[in-house]
Design a protein around this motif. Structure first.
Motif, PDB file in Angstrom:
ATOM      1  N   SER A  48     -38.831 -19.288  27.150  1.00 18.63           N
ATOM      2  CA  SER A  48     -39.426 -20.010  26.158  1.00 18.63           C
ATOM      3  C   SER A  48     -40.894 -19.029  25.540  1.00 18.63           C
ATOM      4  O   SER A  48     -41.325 -18.361  26.201  1.00 18.63           O
ATOM      5  CB  SER A  48     -39.894 -21.487  26.631  1.00 18.63           C
ATOM      6  OG  SER A  48     -40.634 -21.217  27.664  1.00 18.63           O
ATOM      7  N   VAL A  50     -44.224 -19.790  22.477  1.00 22.46           N
ATOM      8  CA  VAL A  50     -45.146 -20.993  21.816  1.00 22.46           C
ATOM      9  C   VAL A  50     -45.101 -20.446  20.286  1.00 22.46           C
ATOM     10  O   VAL A  50     -45.444 -19.236  20.191  1.00 22.46           O
ATOM     11  CB  VAL A  50     -46.504 -21.132  22.148  1.00 22.46           C
ATOM     12  CG1 VAL A  50     -47.484 -22.104  21.408  1.00 22.46           C
ATOM     13  CG2 VAL A  50     -46.487 -21.925  23.774  1.00 22.46           C
ATOM     14  N   LEU A  60     -43.659 -25.603  21.414  1.00 24.83           N
ATOM     15  CA  LEU A  60     -43.065 -25.045  22.520  1.00 24.83           C
ATOM     16  C   LEU A  60     -41.426 -24.889  22.064  1.00 24.83           C
ATOM     17  O   LEU A  60     -40.803 -25.985  21.777  1.00 24.83           O
ATOM     18  CB  LEU A  60     -42.994 -25.677  23.772  1.00 24.83           C
ATOM     19  CG  LEU A  60     -42.365 -25.124  24.952  1.00 24.83           C
ATOM     20  CD1 LEU A  60     -42.963 -24.022  25.385  1.00 24.83           C
ATOM     21  CD2 LEU A  60     -42.115 -26.275  26.108  1.00 24.83           C
ATOM     22  N   PRO A 108     -46.028 -19.644  27.764  1.00 20.98           N
ATOM     23  CA  PRO A 108     -46.053 -20.649  28.693  1.00 20.98           C
ATOM     24  C   PRO A 108     -45.885 -19.962  29.969  1.00 20.98           C
ATOM     25  O   PRO A 108     -45.110 -19.072  30.588  1.00 20.98           O
ATOM     26  CB  PRO A 108     -44.917 -21.521  28.458  1.00 20.98           C
ATOM     27  CG  PRO A 108     -43.894 -20.744  27.664  1.00 20.98           C
ATOM     28  CD  PRO A 108     -44.555 -19.754  26.944  1.00 20.98           C
TER      29      PRO A 108
END
Length: 153
Positions: A48, A50, A60, A108
């Motif tokens: 993941s 941002v 996200l 993240p």
């Protein structure tokens, strides 16, 4: 004031792939079945990142939260949907100005519960080159060898 923090998921790859410069704590806008899955530990933030598309909101993207088994099909969520991050305007603007610089991104690093609320730790990061990664591996191997040697003595 005591803070109750329980780490649910961490992105260990982030510190290997990037130089982490500054960290921020963000809240997550979640659905009911998502928070139940996170409480069960069914979240992955490995791939993941941002995204701040317009400098106004942070999202996200590509975080996988497994569907909650006990929720019906009607009440369940999309596992890889975009989730809005709750940050102050100043923080979003600071991140927005920094990610426009080549090589900078926001990744993240941890998902945790703080006083019963799901929080996400994000970090402003700069990508490492291949030689930086090799140096990190060499440093880690040397530290491991030193630890072994001191344990034997």
């Amino acid at each position: 004031m005591t803070e109750n923090i329980k780490i649910i998921a961490s992105n260990r790859k982030a510190s290997f792939e990037y130089f982490l410069m500054e960290t921020f704590e963000a809240g997550l806008v979640l659905q009911g079945s998502e928070i139940k899955s996170i409480r069960a530990g069914q979240i992955s933030i490995q791939e993941s990142y941002v995204d701040i598309p317009n400098g106004q909101e942070a999202w996200l993207v590509e975080a996988h939260i497994a569907p909650y088994e006990q929720a019906g099909t009607h009440f369940n969520h999309e596992p890889k949907r975009k989730r809005r991050l709750l940050l102050h305007k100043k923080q979003i603007l600071e991140l927005w100005n920094n990610i426009r610089i080549k090589g900078n991104t926001v990744v993240p690093t941890k998902v945790y519960f703080k006083d019963g609320r799901a929080k996400l730790e994000i970090a402003l990061a700069k990508g490492k080159k291949a030689y930086d990664k090799r140096a990190t591996i060499a440093k880690r191997d040397e530290a491991r060898d030193n630890e072994r040697a001191s344990r034997v003595r």
